[in-house]
Design a protein around this motif. Structure first.
Motif, PDB file in Angstrom:
ATOM      1  N   ALA A 115       0.825  -1.210   0.000  1.00 57.98           N
ATOM      2  CA  ALA A 115       0.000   0.000   0.000  1.00 57.98           C
ATOM      3  C   ALA A 115       0.858   1.258   0.000  1.00 57.98           C
ATOM      4  O   ALA A 115       0.540   2.245  -0.680  1.00 57.98           O
ATOM      5  CB  ALA A 115      -0.931  -0.004   1.218  1.00 57.98           C
ATOM      6  N   ILE A 116       1.952   1.242   0.729  1.00 58.37           N
ATOM      7  CA  ILE A 116       2.850   2.394   0.781  1.00 58.37           C
ATOM      8  C   ILE A 116       3.437   2.674  -0.593  1.00 58.37           C
ATOM      9  O   ILE A 116       3.495   3.824  -1.049  1.00 58.37           O
ATOM     10  CB  ILE A 116       3.953   2.158   1.827  1.00 58.37           C
ATOM     11  CG1 ILE A 116       3.347   2.215   3.237  1.00 58.37           C
ATOM     12  CG2 ILE A 116       5.077   3.190   1.698  1.00 58.37           C
ATOM     13  CD1 ILE A 116       4.246   1.644   4.323  1.00 58.37           C
ATOM     14  N   HIS A 117       3.851   1.641  -1.286  1.00 56.44           N
ATOM     15  CA  HIS A 117       4.420   1.835  -2.627  1.00 56.44           C
ATOM     16  C   HIS A 117       3.363   2.326  -3.620  1.00 56.44           C
ATOM     17  O   HIS A 117       3.703   3.041  -4.578  1.00 56.44           O
ATOM     18  CB  HIS A 117       5.076   0.547  -3.114  1.00 56.44           C
ATOM     19  CG  HIS A 117       6.434   0.309  -2.522  1.00 56.44           C
ATOM     20  ND1 HIS A 117       7.550   1.015  -2.926  1.00 56.44           N
ATOM     21  CD2 HIS A 117       6.851  -0.530  -1.552  1.00 56.44           C
ATOM     22  CE1 HIS A 117       8.595   0.616  -2.231  1.00 56.44           C
ATOM     23  NE2 HIS A 117       8.211  -0.321  -1.383  1.00 56.44           N
ATOM     24  N   GLN A 118       2.105   1.980  -3.387  1.00 59.15           N
ATOM     25  CA  GLN A 118       1.047   2.434  -4.292  1.00 59.15           C
ATOM     26  C   GLN A 118       0.844   3.940  -4.232  1.00 59.15           C
ATOM     27  O   GLN A 118       0.325   4.530  -5.181  1.00 59.15           O
ATOM     28  CB  GLN A 118      -0.265   1.715  -3.962  1.00 59.15           C
ATOM     29  CG  GLN A 118      -0.298   0.255  -4.390  1.00 59.15           C
ATOM     30  CD  GLN A 118      -1.595  -0.418  -3.977  1.00 59.15           C
ATOM     31  OE1 GLN A 118      -2.282   0.007  -3.038  1.00 59.15           O
ATOM     32  NE2 GLN A 118      -1.961  -1.478  -4.676  1.00 59.15           N
ATOM     33  N   VAL A 119       1.229   4.560  -3.125  1.00 57.50           N
ATOM     34  CA  VAL A 119       1.056   6.018  -2.995  1.00 57.50           C
ATOM     35  C   VAL A 119       2.410   6.732  -3.000  1.00 57.50           C
ATOM     36  O   VAL A 119       2.547   7.820  -2.419  1.00 57.50           O
ATOM     37  CB  VAL A 119       0.234   6.388  -1.739  1.00 57.50           C
ATOM     38  CG1 VAL A 119      -1.190   5.863  -1.868  1.00 57.50           C
ATOM     39  CG2 VAL A 119       0.884   5.858  -0.467  1.00 57.50           C
ATOM     40  N   LYS A 120       3.367   6.141  -3.643  1.00 57.34           N
ATOM     41  CA  LYS A 120       4.707   6.745  -3.720  1.00 57.34           C
ATOM     42  C   LYS A 120       4.611   8.176  -4.244  1.00 57.34           C
ATOM     43  O   LYS A 120       3.945   8.453  -5.238  1.00 57.34           O
ATOM     44  CB  LYS A 120       5.602   5.927  -4.652  1.00 57.34           C
ATOM     45  CG  LYS A 120       7.014   6.465  -4.760  1.00 57.34           C
ATOM     46  CD  LYS A 120       7.869   5.569  -5.651  1.00 57.34           C
ATOM     47  CE  LYS A 120       9.297   6.103  -5.731  1.00 57.34           C
ATOM     48  NZ  LYS A 120      10.169   5.221  -6.560  1.00 57.34           N
ATOM     49  N   GLY A 121       5.271   9.093  -3.550  1.00 58.82           N
ATOM     50  CA  GLY A 121       5.251  10.492  -3.936  1.00 58.82           C
ATOM     51  C   GLY A 121       4.020  11.248  -3.486  1.00 58.82           C
ATOM     52  O   GLY A 121       3.928  12.468  -3.688  1.00 58.82           O
TER      53      GLY A 121
END
Length: 253
Positions: A177-183
């Motif tokens: 989930a964290i990588h899905q909202v990168k940036g």
């Protein structure tokens, strides 16, 4: 993550933040634990100027907030003024209003409305961030509510504040989930999950089952700025809970 970017979410201490005197003592205790910043949420009706005075006196930064959607939609100028006073960039919304959370159309409508508010906040160098619970992971025609929020919102104006506990309860790996909202995530909520008597319960960081090394690594890789410790319910003194989480987080610095 370093010591100066680990913050305490005052919602954890909400029962100790109802008056000016309570807040003064609470902020002093938070600083004594080792925290250098707080997120303002769940406190009593205390004037913003006084909150700033007490935070400064304790030597604590205000890194983020949670405000109601009404404050963003109907009291925008005062909301901006308060965050400017606090030198606080991140304007957080703790949950999507109930009227938007029952359909794909509702989530899409909210994503667009919040994006417009986020654009206005950016004009004041502020950033809207959205905090999830588990219900955003219900699916509507194959997409979760969180998918819709992520895909239907303006990436530059609609940020996220993922909560590791609630992401996991929603059936998603927090690292994914964290990588899905990168940036798009400057603030993360760190919260552990423990199983007691066959039930899931809130736990101090490192006392439960979440893989915090992988979570912290993912946050570093995706540009998270603030690491906020929150525990909705504590099974011991909440100041002790925050201290345990802080000490356990130090191993990842």
């Amino acid at each position: 993550m370093n010591l100066s970017t680990i913050a305490a979410q005052l919602y954890t201490l909400r029962d100790y933040c109802k008056t000016e005197a309570d807040l003064e003592q609470t902020l002093r205790k938070v600083k004594e634990i080792g925290y250098k910043a707080v997120q303002v949420s769940g406190i009593g009706p205390i004037a913003p100027e006084k909150v700033k005075e007490l935070a400064d006196a304790a030597g604590l930064r205000i890194c983020a907030t949670h405000v109601g959607f009404d404050a963003l939609a109907d009291d925008f100028d005062n909301t901006v003024q308060k965050h400017k006073l606090w030198n606080c960039k991140y304007v957080g919304l703790g949950s999507i209003p109930e009227e938007y959370r029952t359909s794909a159309e509702g989530y899409a409508t909210f994503a667009k409305k919040a994006s417009e508010i986020g654009k206005k906040l950016k004009e004041h160098d502020l950033q809207f961030i959205y905090h999830n619970h588990q219900f955003e992971y219900q699916k509507y025609d194959g997409r979760t509510g969180m998918d819709i929020l992520r895909e239907e919102s303006d990436p530059s104006a609609f940020g996220f504040e993922l909560d590791t506990y609630w992401v996991h309860v929603g059936g998603v790996n927090p690292v994914e989930a964290i990588h899905q909202v990168k940036g798009r995530m400057g603030v993360v909520h760190l919260k552990d999950l423990e199983i007691i008597d066959h039930k899931q319960v809130f736990a101090e960081i490192g006392q439960g089952n979440l893989n915090f090394k992988a979570i912290i690594d993912a946050c570093r890789e995706t540009g998270v700025e603030w690491f906020v410790v929150e525990q909705d319910v504590c099974r011991r003194d909440p100041f002790e809970s925050l201290a345990i989480s802080f000490q356990n987080l130090k191993q990842y610095i």
